[in-house]
Design a protein around this motif. Structure first.
Motif, short mmCIF file in Angstrom:
data_model
loop_
_atom_site.label_atom_id
_atom_site.label_comp_id
_atom_site.label_asym_id
_atom_site.label_seq_id
_atom_site.Cartn_x
_atom_site.Cartn_y
_atom_site.Cartn_z
N VAL A 430 0.83 -1.21 0.00
CA VAL A 430 0.00 0.00 0.00
C VAL A 430 0.87 1.26 0.00
CG1 VAL A 430 -0.29 0.33 2.50
CG2 VAL A 430 -2.14 0.93 0.95
N LEU A 431 2.07 1.16 0.58
CA LEU A 431 2.99 2.30 0.53
C LEU A 431 3.38 2.59 -0.91
CD1 LEU A 431 4.19 3.95 2.95
CD2 LEU A 431 6.34 2.78 2.50
N ASP A 432 3.58 1.54 -1.68
CA ASP A 432 3.88 1.70 -3.10
C ASP A 432 2.71 2.31 -3.85
OD1 ASP A 432 5.67 1.12 -5.46
OD2 ASP A 432 3.93 -0.10 -6.03
N GLN A 433 1.49 1.92 -3.48
CA GLN A 433 0.29 2.46 -4.13
C GLN A 433 0.17 3.96 -3.96
OE1 GLN A 433 -2.81 0.09 -2.36
NE2 GLN A 433 -2.84 -1.37 -4.06
N VAL A 434 0.61 4.49 -2.81
CA VAL A 434 0.52 5.94 -2.58
C VAL A 434 1.84 6.64 -2.91
CG1 VAL A 434 -1.27 5.67 -0.85
CG2 VAL A 434 1.11 5.77 -0.11
N ALA A 435 2.73 5.93 -3.60
CA ALA A 435 3.99 6.50 -4.12
C ALA A 435 4.89 7.05 -3.03
CB ALA A 435 3.67 7.59 -5.15
N LEU A 436 5.07 6.26 -1.95
CA LEU A 436 6.02 6.59 -0.90
C LEU A 436 7.08 5.49 -0.84
CD1 LEU A 436 3.82 7.91 2.04
CD2 LEU A 436 5.32 9.25 0.58
N PRO A 437 8.34 5.83 -0.62
CA PRO A 437 9.39 4.81 -0.55
C PRO A 437 9.34 4.04 0.77
CG PRO A 437 10.31 6.98 -0.09
CD PRO A 437 8.88 7.21 -0.49
N THR A 438 9.84 2.82 0.77
CA THR A 438 9.83 2.00 1.99
C THR A 438 10.74 2.59 3.06
OG1 THR A 438 11.56 0.61 1.00
CG2 THR A 438 9.27 -0.15 0.79
N SER A 439 11.62 3.49 2.69
CA SER A 439 12.48 4.15 3.68
C SER A 439 11.68 5.00 4.66
CB SER A 439 13.53 5.02 2.98
OG SER A 439 12.91 6.02 2.19
N MET A 440 10.44 5.30 4.32
CA MET A 440 9.57 6.09 5.20
C MET A 440 9.10 5.29 6.42
SD MET A 440 8.78 9.21 4.07
CE MET A 440 9.05 10.19 2.59
N LEU A 441 9.16 3.97 6.35
CA LEU A 441 8.49 3.13 7.35
C LEU A 441 9.01 3.36 8.77
CD1 LEU A 441 8.10 -0.24 5.42
CD2 LEU A 441 6.34 1.46 5.94
N GLU A 442 10.27 3.68 8.92
CA GLU A 442 10.83 3.86 10.27
C GLU A 442 10.71 5.29 10.78
OE1 GLU A 442 11.70 1.21 11.95
OE2 GLU A 442 11.14 0.06 10.17
N ARG A 443 10.23 6.18 9.94
CA ARG A 443 10.10 7.58 10.35
C ARG A 443 8.82 7.80 11.16
NH1 ARG A 443 11.87 11.37 5.21
NH2 ARG A 443 13.83 10.31 4.69
N ARG A 444 8.72 8.99 11.73
CA ARG A 444 7.52 9.39 12.46
C ARG A 444 6.87 10.56 11.74
NH1 ARG A 444 8.89 8.79 18.94
NH2 ARG A 444 9.59 6.61 18.83
N PRO A 445 5.60 10.85 12.04
CA PRO A 445 4.89 11.91 11.30
C PRO A 445 5.62 13.25 11.27
CG PRO A 445 3.32 10.63 12.56
CD PRO A 445 4.69 10.12 12.94
N ALA A 446 6.29 13.61 12.36
CA ALA A 446 6.96 14.91 12.42
C ALA A 446 8.10 15.01 11.41
CB ALA A 446 7.50 15.18 13.82
#
Length: 559
Positions: A430-446
């Motif tokens: 689903v991350l790919d569907q919304v065009a975000l890289p998997t590197s985002m997974l460990e980040r926080r909203p801020a």
């Protein structure tokens, strides 16, 4: 970049003069920013999030956060140096001479104080002491800012107002000191077009009658084009273009400005609501699969609202508010139905009832053929998966303490879908569907931009494979480039997945470019409904015509 000047005005006569401004944290973030503002002049700073607009006005007000400081250049108010002014002098100037209208009312208003008392505090700060006079001016300021029944509403608390109404209270507070310079930081981004017009008309009246100057920060190019004399376009902390609205919007020279103008939505309907979506075969298959898995109804309508009423009782008083009055409409499967109207028209109340967050006073709502008031556990479980929300402010709807992977996976945990390995795979998908890289997974909203956070919110909504997305003002706080990206994403997801969308908005330009059908609401009632092209090109209701007439800057941007 050299400081701009206004024809026939000596530098000493400028209300505000910014020259060679550089602001630094660990490294410079503003670079050689310069402009002037003459008495009665209206100047717009435009650009996407992170371009330096808000940093510029924070430097002017002496309100740079943390380690932020002016590392070079000057800021002068009527010839007085503000960069080196002491704290007491800046506090004296703020409000009485230089007023700020901030963007986020809930971060600026005291939730435990009545709104009238907060306006009264400002009036007393500026020297007004007689109680009856203070009360009269509180009512006057609230009325001027577009708040109806001000005499009674002054006793209400911020949470008892809609978002648009709270913004009007901030404007009333800003006007209380009768300043000669108003700095407005996205003051109308949460307001519908008719209220926006009312507020901007009032600000323009101040400029004209009192010689008040206006420094207007906005991502709305239509507002900038229609309401200001000069536009400065900022990108990556620099001023990349400046000129009149006709010059900047009608004949942009910088590539970044051209991209902004191209991305700005217009009220010209580009989609044919009768045309099938490009991936209908995929969409039909997806809907059929969802119908089998959820037990939903395979009818043409994903949502049916029938004679819906909602009555609220005001706290501590016997008075009732009729938020919805016999609302009826339907939304087709695989398409986008927009619900549009002014603040307080009942749009968000419908969304809350559809999601099961509020109960209707009477009437019926069917999603996938099931009544949203279903009492059995099995039906409630189906309904919770059937519809998922995407809210206006992703930052407040995402847990700031969680990583992005956990946020997106939360619905899978709630609905007990899949094994741990299957969930991780689904999150990546689903991350790919919304065009975000998997590197985002460990980040926080801020750690994410506003547009990235909204993509995370959409991913979280999609991961449980709902049939209906409820988007409540999902792009209203985004600049035009990010807004265009999110709208393109929603179109793509609808085409690929066949997901339906109920889009709550006050932005007619977004409706024209996204929705297949539109429902126009006023004071809790439907005044017009139909295909988007019909409603926008040939509005039947006088109220719809009024909404269309209030859209700012359509002449410049649609030319």
């Amino acid at each position: 970049m050299s400081t701009a000047t206004s024809s026939g005005v000596e530098p000493s006569e400028f209300v505000l003069e910014v020259s060679g401004l550089e602001v630094s944290y660990e490294n410079p973030v503003l670079h050689d920013v310069g402009f002037t503002l003459a008495p009665g002049e209206r100047l717009a700073l435009v650009g996407q999030s992170g371009s330096g607009k808000s940093t510029t006005i924070s430097a002017v007000l002496g309100l740079l956060p943390g380690a932020g400081h002016v590392s070079s250049g000057s800021v002068q108010y009527r010839g007085e140096d503000l960069v080196h002014a002491d704290r007491q002098r800046l506090q004296t100037l703020r409000g009485r001479s230089i007023a700020l209208v901030p963007q986020d009312p809930m971060a600026s208003l005291n939730p435990s104080m009545r709104v009238g008392d907060q306006i009264a505090d400002a009036l007393r700060t500026y020297g007004m002491s007689e109680s009856a006079e203070v009360t009269r001016n509180v009512v006057r300021l609230m009325t001027e800012a577009g708040i109806p029944d001000a005499e009674n509403r002054r006793r209400s608390y911020p949470h008892e107002f809609s978002g648009g109404m709270r913004q009007r209270i901030l404007i009333a507070i800003a006007l209380s000191g009768e300043p000669d310079l108003i700095i407005a930081d996205e003051p109308t981004s949460a307001l519908d077009v008719t209220v926006q017009k009312q507020i901007l008309d009032h600000l323009q009246k101040l400029v004209t009658e009192r010689g008040t100057s206006l420094l207007f920060v906005t991502h709305d190019l239509g507002v900038a084009g229609e309401r200001t004399d000069t536009i400065l376009v900022m990108n990556e902390g620099r001023v990349v273009e400046r000129g009149t609205p006709q010059q900047v919007l009608g004949n942009p020279q910088d590539e970044y400005t051209k991209a902004l103008v191209k991305a700005a939505p217009s009220i010209v309907v580009e989609r044919d609501p009768q045309q099938r979506h490009p991936a209908d075969a995929v969409a039909e298959g997806s809907r059929e699969g969802n119908d089998r898995s959820t037990g939903g109804d395979a009818s043409a309508n994903v949502l049916e609202v029938e004679d819906l009423h909602k009555v609220y009782k005001l706290r501590g008083r016997s008075k009732e508010v009729h938020a919805l009055k016999g609302v009826s409409f339907s939304a087709k499967r695989g398409q986008t139905t927009a619900v549009i109207g002014e603040s307080g028209s009942g749009k968000s109340t419908i969304a809350k009832i559809v999601l099961g967050l509020e109960k209707a006073s009477s009437g019926r709502v069917l999603t996938g053929g099931l009544n949203v008031d279903a009492t059995s556990r099995a039906e409630r479980s189906i309904l919770r998966r059937f519809s998922q929300p995407v809210f206006q402010d992703p930052f407040s709807s995402l847990n700031p303490m969680w990583g992005i992977e956990r946020i997106i996976a939360e619905p899978l945990d709630v609905f007990k879908i899949g094994t741990r390995a299957e969930r991780r795979h689904k999150v990546a998908e689903v991350l790919d569907q919304v065009a975000l890289p998997t590197s985002m997974l460990e980040r926080r909203p801020a750690d994410l931009s506003g547009g990235q956070r909204q993509r995370v919110a959409i991913a979280r909504a999609l991961i449980s494979e709902p049939e209906l997305l409820i988007c409540d003002e999902a792009v209203s706080a985004l600049d035009v480039l990010v807004q265009e990206q999110i709208l393109d994403l929603l179109r793509q997801l609808q085409s690929e997945l066949g997901v339906s969308c109920l889009f709550i908005t006050h932005d007619l330009a977004v409706v024209a470019n996204l929705a297949d059908d539109v429902v126009v609401m006023k004071n809790g009632e439907v005044v017009e409904a139909g295909a988007t092209r019909d409603v926008i090109d040939r509005p039947a209701a006088e109220y719809t015509q009024k909404l269309l007439a209030a859209v700012p800057g359509s002449g410049l941007l649609n030319a």
